[in-house]
Design an enzyme around this catalytic site. Sequence first.
Site, PDB file in Angstrom:
ATOM      1  N   GLN A  97      -4.584  -5.260   6.581  1.00  0.00           N
ATOM      2  CA  GLN A  97      -5.633  -6.109   5.995  1.00  0.00           C
ATOM      3  C   GLN A  97      -5.617  -7.519   6.565  1.00  0.00           C
ATOM      4  OE1 GLN A  97      -8.013  -5.116   3.991  1.00  0.00           O
ATOM      5  NE2 GLN A  97      -7.202  -3.041   3.678  1.00  0.00           N
ATOM      6  N   HIS A 152       0.877  -1.176   0.000  1.00  0.00           N
ATOM      7  CA  HIS A 152       0.000   0.000   0.000  1.00  0.00           C
ATOM      8  C   HIS A 152       0.913   1.224   0.000  1.00  0.00           C
ATOM      9  CE1 HIS A 152      -2.752   2.959   1.895  1.00  0.00           C
ATOM     10  NE2 HIS A 152      -3.749   2.167   1.557  1.00  0.00           N
ATOM     11  N   ASP A 162       3.059  -4.638   7.614  1.00  0.00           N
ATOM     12  CA  ASP A 162       1.841  -3.835   7.486  1.00  0.00           C
ATOM     13  C   ASP A 162       0.674  -4.813   7.564  1.00  0.00           C
ATOM     14  OD1 ASP A 162      -0.442  -2.601   6.599  1.00  0.00           O
ATOM     15  OD2 ASP A 162       0.483  -1.650   4.850  1.00  0.00           O
TER      16      ASP A 162
HETATM   17  C1  LIG Z   1      -2.531  -2.618   3.452  1.00  0.00           C
HETATM   18  C2  LIG Z   1      -2.827  -1.279   3.993  1.00  0.00           C
HETATM   19  N1  LIG Z   1      -1.854  -0.574   4.573  1.00  0.00           N
HETATM   20  C3  LIG Z   1      -2.060   0.630   5.105  1.00  0.00           C
HETATM   21  C4  LIG Z   1      -3.309   1.211   5.041  1.00  0.00           C
HETATM   22  C5  LIG Z   1      -3.495   2.561   5.644  1.00  0.00           C
HETATM   23  O1  LIG Z   1      -4.332   2.440   6.785  1.00  0.00           O
HETATM   24  P1  LIG Z   1      -4.782   3.761   7.570  1.00  0.00           P
HETATM   25  O2  LIG Z   1      -5.454   4.634   6.522  1.00  0.00           O
HETATM   26  O3  LIG Z   1      -5.745   3.259   8.603  1.00  0.00           O
HETATM   27  O4  LIG Z   1      -3.548   4.385   8.133  1.00  0.00           O
HETATM   28  C6  LIG Z   1      -4.359   0.538   4.423  1.00  0.00           C
HETATM   29  C7  LIG Z   1      -5.716   1.154   4.287  1.00  0.00           C
HETATM   30  O5  LIG Z   1      -6.434   0.874   3.358  1.00  0.00           O
HETATM   31  C8  LIG Z   1      -4.114  -0.748   3.893  1.00  0.00           C
HETATM   32  O6  LIG Z   1      -5.086  -1.457   3.306  1.00  0.00           O
END
Ligand SMILES: Cc1ncc(COP(=O)(O)O)c(C=O)c1O
Length: 410
Positions: A217, A137, A214
Amino acid sequence: MNSAIVSLKPEISADDFDAEKIRADFPILKLKIDGKPLVYLDNAASSQMPQQVIDRLVRYQTTQHANINRAVHYLSEVATMEYHNARCKLQQFVNAREDREIIFTSGTTDSINLVMHGYGRKFIKAGDEIILTTLEHHSNIVPWQMLANEKGAKIRVVPINDKGELEVDEYEKLFNERTKFVGLIHVSNALGTINPIKHMIDFAHQHGIPVLIDGAQAAQHIIIDVQALDCDFYAFSAHKLCGPTGVGILQPFKGGGDMIASVTFEETLYNTIPHKFEAGTPPIAAAIGFGAAVDYLAAIGIERIAAYELSLLNYATERLNDIPGVKIIGTAAEKTAVISFTIDGIHPHDIGTILNQDGVAVRTGHHCAQPVMQHFNVPATSRASFAFYNKKTEVDALVAGIKNVQKVFL
Ligand SMILES: Cc1ncc(COP(=O)(O)O)c(C=O)c1O
């Protein structure tokens, strides 16, 4: 049937899972959009909140709210204790060794940035290499790019195959004496691919390299045991686990209290973890709601949730594969209940707009995962992401909606 899809937990059956009963916990699911029942299939972006978590937030705000860690009056002591209890719930949820290993942040993005600033800026130097994957992401790309630009370091990227799986052999080949850090997405938000992170963490550790996971998900679909994973940092957000927005955690590898132990004009003595990283008034209410959310999920059972969601994924995959012109993007052997798809000749934004008229909420766009889109040579996809409160009739509504989109545009 998509042969790529396998059971995550074959010993746990989805048969006794009563999604209808669970739906009764979620007031928002009773909504109608333009007179049509809401079919909420955007759970990877944010999941919905059960009454139990809403009630916990109301109880906190109406009977327990004060600032924490500062005063000796009743409310401050209660709020301090409840905030601490939430930390302990999260500790249990991820099986961390100690409660102080749970640092409340504003979410996954904030957690990753904390690692970049706190760890990366100290230990990454000019010429060093940071390994990331194509599936990341943007939240786990941009901070590392900023660091690499600042320090003169380099990002190396693990490629994916056409099912959307990481090429682990290529990952292993990227390691050399310049490698200093690995950032890995546990489950792809764009495709649902579950990555073999245990193996990848072990491999990095054999080279003495720390790994950030991370887990944005993952934690709502897979049991997270940070001790078994032995990762160095694990991050996720409450709002994808039926909790409030504005809070998440970072679980760092070492136990180390408020950020500041003492301040004089001559020097500041920093406190120990987790307080050192929780400067100012933290998201007290949201953290307490987060605790209630993980209690709610744990009571249902993550493994039961995973088994049920897998049955939804298999059903949805079969049904979408049967529609001419629909192509599923991301067919990994190990997937969570995420289906990214394209429809020949129709732009994803048009798909999302027409589906919305039928009450079906999907996400369209690049899902903040543009390297994934580039691999599949598409600018965007439509993404249906399922939660344990979705049901097969909602898959049917999606399928009917897609056929309607095709009727409108083709
Ligand atoms: C894999 C992944 N990483 C990071 C994030 C970012 O999460 P947040 O917006 O809660 O910081 C998301 C959000 O969709 C995500 O799906």
